[in-house]
Design an enzyme around this catalytic site. Structure first.
Site, short mmCIF file in Angstrom:
data_model
loop_
_atom_site.label_atom_id
_atom_site.label_comp_id
_atom_site.label_asym_id
_atom_site.label_seq_id
_atom_site.Cartn_x
_atom_site.Cartn_y
_atom_site.Cartn_z
N TRP A 102 35.19 -1.04 39.19
CA TRP A 102 34.35 -2.18 39.30
C TRP A 102 33.23 -2.31 38.36
CZ3 TRP A 102 37.25 -5.76 40.73
CH2 TRP A 102 38.27 -5.53 41.60
N ASP A 169 25.76 -3.96 42.87
CA ASP A 169 26.76 -4.44 43.25
C ASP A 169 27.20 -3.61 44.55
OD1 ASP A 169 29.54 -5.16 44.04
OD2 ASP A 169 30.42 -4.78 42.21
N LYS A 193 34.75 -7.68 52.27
CA LYS A 193 34.88 -6.34 52.50
C LYS A 193 34.07 -6.14 53.94
CE LYS A 193 36.53 -4.92 48.38
NZ LYS A 193 36.13 -5.24 46.87
#
Ligand SMILES: *Cc1c(COP(=O)(O)O)cnc(C)c1O
Length: 357
Positions: A102, A169, A193
């Site tokens: 990511w 992030d 999540k």
């Protein structure tokens, strides 16, 4: 049969949240209407949005001067919105810490807008550790990092002191531990999540960060649009925002992130100590950087795979197959996963050892 859901995302949420969310799909606020068939501008839904924003502020202790937004496009859209809004048009430069897939995707998007500098990367060892001791150039418009590496199972236990705005992030560990929001200029996270169903992306952004890039930004990609319209510029993902609000209420009722951090430490300790003790397994991440959210581990002898897989499936465990780029197993222990579910996996690992031994 009760499942122990270790899925990496979308993933487990509290059972009571699933129940409340299903009720609202049929009859929201006693309106005899579904949550998803009423106007997002009705007072009932506006109250949901306001409450969700307030819960984020309360739970994380967001200081004055920051806006809390619920946007769409997932965390992945933030990878381009950040440079679009924050990287200067003239000689723009941003710095990235590359700790996984990511983080690497975020770094690549920024290269479309200007110089996307990598301060350090752990790609040399398949992202199994968090680089330390790097320097962030002072001429960077911002520094970007990823708090938890969902795929390879590493987590930043501390954040660097930098002289430029810091953007993080936190998709896979937001609300899982205490953080000092004032250390960051922007935090973002896809809902799916630790917060709610896919569809909403949480953004916490310091207002003074904006309006400095010199770029013309399309309305939907401009943070100022969403701040001005309080996340209602266009139709928000109502179900995701509502369900996120329910999860945040659950968290607040349970004494918030300090309680959650304790439970998450307990779960991680339970599983990692079994991975370390059991002679049939080993962990893949550097010990000091191990993620409390995603534990990655391998069998020492692959020939036992079929037996082990049959055993955990039999125990009602789902979602522990590793990501295709690592192989082996990944046990994601997000907030709603209970200590009992972790114990169920540990019991299977012990039983497997007994059988094989
Ligand atoms: C899952 C994840 C993403 C991607 O989120 P989307 O909402 O699917 O775009 C980004 N970053 C991290 C750290 C993730 O875990």
């Amino acid at each position: 049969m009760m499942k122990h859901n270790y899925s990496a995302g979308p993933c487990i949420l509290p059972q009571e949240v699933f129940k409340q969310a299903s009720d609202a799909l049929l009859n929201f606020d006693n309106l005899d209407l579904s949550l998803i068939e009423i106007s997002h501008r009705s007072k009932n839904f506006v109250a949901v949005m306001d409450n969700a924003v307030q819960l984020v502020k309360d739970i994380l202790g967001v200081p004055a001067g920051y806006s809390v937004l619920f946007l769409q496009g997932g965390a992945s859209l933030q990878f381009c919105m950040i440079p679009f809004n924050m990287m200067k048009l003239k000689d723009g430069k941003a710095s990235y810490l590359v700790t996984g897939t990511w983080a690497s995707n975020a770094q690549k998007e920024a290269a479309l807008f200007g110089e996307s500098h990598i301060v350090a990367s752990s790609k040399d060892k398949n992202f199994s550790y968090i680089p330390k001791g790097y320097a962030v150039p002072e001429d960077s418009n911002y520094f970007h990092c990823t708090s938890n590496n969902t795929i390879f199972g590493t987590q930043m236990k501390a954040f660097p002191e930098v002289s430029v705005p810091m953007i993080c992030d936190m998709s896979s560990d937001i609300f899982s531990r205490r953080i000092d929001v004032s250390q960051f200029d922007m935090i973002y996270a896809g809902a799916q999540k630790n917060m709610g169903p896919a569809g909403a992306t949480l953004v916490i952004i310091k207002d003074e960060l904006l309006g400095k890039s010199g770029r013309a930004i399309p309305s939907m990609l401009d943070y100022r649009t969403h701040i001005d319209k309080e996340s209602m510029y266009n139709t928000p993902p109502v179900f995701s925002v509502y369900t996120s609000m329910l999860t945040l209420e659950w968290l607040k009722k349970n004494r918030g992130v300090s309680w959650m951090e304790g439970v998450n430490n307990q779960k991680a300790e339970l599983l990692y100590s079994e991975i370390d003790r059991n002679p049939l397994f080993h962990g893949t991440a550097a010990t000091e950087d191990r993620s409390n959210m995603n534990a990655c581990f391998l069998l020492n002898d692959e020939s036992g795979k079929d037996v082990f897989d049959a055993m955990w499936k039999e125990a009602g465990i789902v979602g522990i197959n590793g990501h295709r780029s690592v192989g082996g197993y990944r046990a994601s222990m997000y907030n709603a996963l209970t200590v009992d579910s972790v114990q169920a996996l540990v019991d299977v690992m012990r039983e497997f050892e007994r059988k094989q031994g």
